[in-house]
Design an enzyme around this catalytic site. Sequence first.
Site, short mmCIF file in Angstrom:
data_model
loop_
_atom_site.label_atom_id
_atom_site.label_comp_id
_atom_site.label_asym_id
_atom_site.label_seq_id
_atom_site.Cartn_x
_atom_site.Cartn_y
_atom_site.Cartn_z
CE LYS A 173 -18.66 17.15 -35.03
NZ LYS A 173 -18.21 15.77 -35.27
CD GLU A 248 -11.35 23.83 -21.91
OE1 GLU A 248 -10.12 23.67 -21.87
OE2 GLU A 248 -11.99 24.45 -21.04
CB CYS A 282 -5.77 18.13 -24.12
SG CYS A 282 -6.70 17.90 -22.61
CD GLU A 383 -2.21 18.68 -28.85
OE1 GLU A 383 -2.88 19.05 -29.83
OE2 GLU A 383 -2.70 18.58 -27.71
P1 NAD Z 1 -10.29 18.00 -33.99
O1 NAD Z 1 -10.05 19.45 -33.87
O2 NAD Z 1 -9.83 17.31 -35.21
O3 NAD Z 1 -11.84 17.66 -33.87
C1 NAD Z 1 -12.59 18.00 -32.73
C2 NAD Z 1 -14.04 18.04 -33.10
O4 NAD Z 1 -14.27 19.12 -34.01
C3 NAD Z 1 -14.56 16.78 -33.80
O5 NAD Z 1 -15.87 16.51 -33.33
C4 NAD Z 1 -14.59 17.22 -35.26
O6 NAD Z 1 -15.53 16.51 -36.04
C5 NAD Z 1 -15.01 18.67 -35.14
N1 NAD Z 1 -14.66 19.54 -36.27
C6 NAD Z 1 -13.72 19.35 -37.23
N2 NAD Z 1 -13.71 20.39 -38.10
C7 NAD Z 1 -14.66 21.25 -37.69
C8 NAD Z 1 -15.11 22.52 -38.16
N3 NAD Z 1 -14.59 23.10 -39.24
N4 NAD Z 1 -16.10 23.15 -37.47
C9 NAD Z 1 -16.62 22.59 -36.36
N5 NAD Z 1 -16.24 21.38 -35.87
C10 NAD Z 1 -15.26 20.72 -36.52
O7 NAD Z 1 -9.65 17.37 -32.68
P2 NAD Z 1 -9.47 15.85 -32.35
O8 NAD Z 1 -8.38 15.33 -33.23
O9 NAD Z 1 -10.80 15.16 -32.32
O10 NAD Z 1 -8.98 15.92 -30.83
C11 NAD Z 1 -7.67 16.09 -30.47
C12 NAD Z 1 -7.41 17.52 -30.06
O11 NAD Z 1 -8.29 17.89 -29.00
C13 NAD Z 1 -6.01 17.72 -29.50
O12 NAD Z 1 -5.45 18.89 -30.04
C14 NAD Z 1 -6.24 17.87 -28.01
O13 NAD Z 1 -5.24 18.59 -27.34
C15 NAD Z 1 -7.57 18.55 -27.98
N6 NAD Z 1 -8.20 18.35 -26.66
C16 NAD Z 1 -8.23 19.40 -25.77
C17 NAD Z 1 -8.78 19.22 -24.51
C18 NAD Z 1 -8.79 20.33 -23.49
O14 NAD Z 1 -9.43 20.16 -22.46
N7 NAD Z 1 -8.14 21.45 -23.71
C19 NAD Z 1 -9.34 17.99 -24.17
C20 NAD Z 1 -9.31 16.96 -25.10
C21 NAD Z 1 -8.75 17.16 -26.35
#
Ligand code: NAD
Length: 495
Positions: A173, A248, A282, A383
Amino acid sequence: MNDLYIDGAWRGARSGATREIIDPLDQRVVRTVAEADVDDVREAIAAARRAFDETDWPRRPGAERGRLLGRLADAIEADRERLAGLETDDTGKTLVESRMDMDDIAGVVRYYAGLADKEGGEVVDAPMAGLRSVVHREPVGVCGQISPWNYPLLQASWKLAPALAAGNTIVVKPAELTPLTTIRVFELMEEVGFPDGVANLVLGAGVPVGAELASHPDVDLISFTGGIETGQQVMRSAADTVKNIALELGGKNPNIVFADADFDHAVDYALLAVFLHAGQVCSAGARLLVEASIHDEFVDAVVERTQRIVLGDGRDPKTESGPLISAEHRAKVEAHVARAIEDGATLRCGGRRPEDPALAAGFFYEPTVLTGCHPGMEIIQQEVFGPVLTVEAFDDEAQAVERANDTIYGLAGGIFTTDLVKAERVAADLRLGTVWINDFHPYFPQAPWGGYKRSGLGRELGRPGLEEYTETKHVATNLAPQRSGWFGTGQGAGA
Ligand code: NAD
């Protein structure tokens, strides 16, 4: 709008729902895609379950799975320009960055293609005579894989390549804002011949689509990359069925510059650390910690170069930074900066939307530098995920380490110094999953990636990234069976 790939077939959402995908550069609708709901996800999970339980996929020789992944890597390389263009349409990042992402993605798929037949079982020397002990690695089962919008295909590839190499079946997803490259890669997976049901794609909102993957009893493992609060929610959803879980999450990554660093190199990398992809990384080095004796001069040099960053269309080779992903995200970044100023930070540059009318339709925000920051401020603890650099001064090595470790995060960080002994000492004291010395950002498939503390659980990339997708089974064979005499002998236990 047949963008869901379930059991080897493309189709729309059962409900007929769709979503418009917007280019953050100018808000044009790039494409309208299917929007799944719970019923679609359940069908995808059922297809993955059947492919795992009822076909030979998990038991095929690793070399065969490796060959398919190798062909996928070739297909991604051949499709590089198209994929890079789609990633820029979706995210607004520069084409240069999107092309680099595609090369990295092909690289990671090829790396796991190569590892697919390398991990055999292990014979253990049992501490009792006549017992043969073998440890096998087996696929976990059905894996739900949820990715974020900042590196849409890159993050998905770190999950799907090792999962398939190990013999799992998957339901992927992507983030609802950025599904285009993941859709394209599923087309390529179909072309290269992955069997029906092995790899399934669902598109849609976190709730209900991601949440259903995280809670469904037929999903054995959930791998999630995204924000910390969503990660906590995924962990809660996964608890009822005690799923394997890999997280992650975010980072608040320190970049420590000692007075003895090569000044120009450290200035150059201070910008690279934080402003890549408009800070939506990230591992962005968003917290600059500078030794007090060079603080003022260093900050002046950073601000001078920051003010020269060229914002614009990622397709224009002159552009150095694109827009943020959405209006909502920009509003969050703006609110963070406003609160930091209320908390006493000094705005040295940026802190506003650009005045250029040509950028007015995009979600642009000027690269921003805030000085006079300290660990008590919200901006140091949370962040921001935007083009915002905070600067803190430190007096000595001990204070640099203490401050760098003083957040709930532990993803990555940098150290700039010409004293490599000091650098290694500081690296050892940092509670971070990755430490760069005189560098920032390099990562590659062979080295594991992941966070300490609340930046996550488990590791992606490298051999640990494959092990996440395996269960360990110990088989012990008694080669010289003898009577145990424990029960019902009338002579007492163990006689
Ligand atoms: P997000 O948490 O808003 O969403 C991530 C994913 O989770 C999306 O596909 C979203 O649709 C899904 N999601 C949302 N609510 C959910 C739920 N209740 N259950 C299951 N899935 C759900 O994050 P974002 O805004 O898309 O991405 C940014 C974040 O990702 C930042 O905090 C960044 O640091 C982190 N990130 C971490 C890494 C790493 O390697 N550690 C890499 C890239 C991004």
